[in-house]
Design a protein around this motif. Structure first.
Motif, short mmCIF file in Angstrom:
data_model
loop_
_atom_site.label_atom_id
_atom_site.label_comp_id
_atom_site.label_asym_id
_atom_site.label_seq_id
_atom_site.Cartn_x
_atom_site.Cartn_y
_atom_site.Cartn_z
N TYR A 26 0.85 -1.19 0.00
CA TYR A 26 0.00 0.00 0.00
C TYR A 26 0.89 1.25 0.00
O TYR A 26 1.87 1.31 0.75
N PRO A 27 0.57 2.27 -0.82
CA PRO A 27 1.53 3.37 -1.05
C PRO A 27 1.54 4.46 0.02
O PRO A 27 2.06 5.55 -0.24
N ALA A 28 0.98 4.23 1.20
CA ALA A 28 1.01 5.26 2.24
C ALA A 28 1.37 4.64 3.58
O ALA A 28 1.14 3.45 3.81
N ARG A 29 1.99 5.47 4.44
CA ARG A 29 2.11 5.07 5.84
C ARG A 29 1.72 6.27 6.69
O ARG A 29 1.97 7.42 6.32
N LEU A 181 -7.71 6.94 -1.56
CA LEU A 181 -6.41 7.49 -1.16
C LEU A 181 -5.32 7.03 -2.12
O LEU A 181 -4.46 7.80 -2.54
N LYS A 182 -5.38 5.76 -2.46
CA LYS A 182 -4.40 5.22 -3.40
C LYS A 182 -4.47 5.95 -4.74
O LYS A 182 -3.45 6.37 -5.30
N LEU A 183 -5.68 6.15 -5.24
CA LEU A 183 -5.87 6.89 -6.50
C LEU A 183 -5.32 8.32 -6.37
O LEU A 183 -4.66 8.82 -7.27
N ALA A 184 -5.62 8.95 -5.25
CA ALA A 184 -5.20 10.34 -5.03
C ALA A 184 -3.68 10.45 -5.01
O ALA A 184 -3.10 11.38 -5.57
#
Ligand code: GRF
Length: 188
Positions: A26-29, A181-184
């Motif tokens: 997943y691209p966020a932490r 969120l991932k799209l954003a």
């Protein structure tokens, strides 16, 4: 991407983001969870997940601008590069919003542009809508007005109360927010 999540209460949408961020791909932490209400249950969820939980009580500040200055410092100190509003119930000034332009998103419990603001479920029922839902959108100075990133729809059923409808929408919020969120982040 290091993100911060801003909350005011229960934090069930925060929880779905915590859960999503636990996946390696997943691209966020999440580097900080900030609440304007010191007693928000969401702060417990953050602590439980080992995430920095920060209370910035808006009542301790004389003006919206001084509250936001504290908020902005906390975000920068935490190293946040992107902000997710998740049940954050303070209106943000144009100055603050512009500083995070293109790097701040919000989840709202209606099919925007319908039903901006509060009491969305009650208003959708009273308007006789057959469909309702939730929206993740970019935050711009006008409240609940920024460009839509993603939406999810649910039916309004006969006999629905604001509570039953809210529960149906919430299930979709929890699915939608991590995906949006991932799209954003791909567009930020
Ligand atoms: C959610 O319905 C969100 O869309 C709205 O406030 C509620 C917050 O719930 N703006 P939670 O704190 O994420 O559980």
């Amino acid at each position: 991407t290091p993100i911060a999540v801003l909350i005011s209460g229960r934090g069930s949408n925060l929880q779905c983001l915590i859960d999503a961020c636990a996946a390696d791909d997943y691209p966020a932490r999440i580097v900080a969870v900030i609440s304007n209400r010191p007693d928000a249950y969401g702060l417990e969820r953050a602590r439980e997940a080992g995430i920095s939980a920060i209370a910035i009580d808006h009542k301790a500040y004389a003006s919206r601008e001084s509250f936001e200055a504290a908020l902005d410092s906390a975000l920068r100190e935490a190293g946040a590069e992107f902000v997710c509003l998740a049940g954050f119930m303070r209106i943000l000034t144009e100055g603050f919003v512009n500083q995070w332009d293109g790097r701040m998103i919000n989840i709202h419990p209606s099919l925007l542009p319908k039903f901006k603001g509060v009491d969305t479920h009650k208003r959708a029922i009273e308007a006789g809508e057959s469909e309702h839902g939730c929206t993740v959108h970019w935050v711009t100075p006008g409240m609940d007005e920024g460009p839509v990133i993603a939406q999810a729809r649910v039916p309004v059923l006969p006999g629905d109360t604001p509570e039953t409808l809210a529960a149906r929408v919430l299930v979709e919020e929890h699915r939608l927010y991590p995906e949006a969120l991932k799209l954003a982040l791909e567009k930020a």
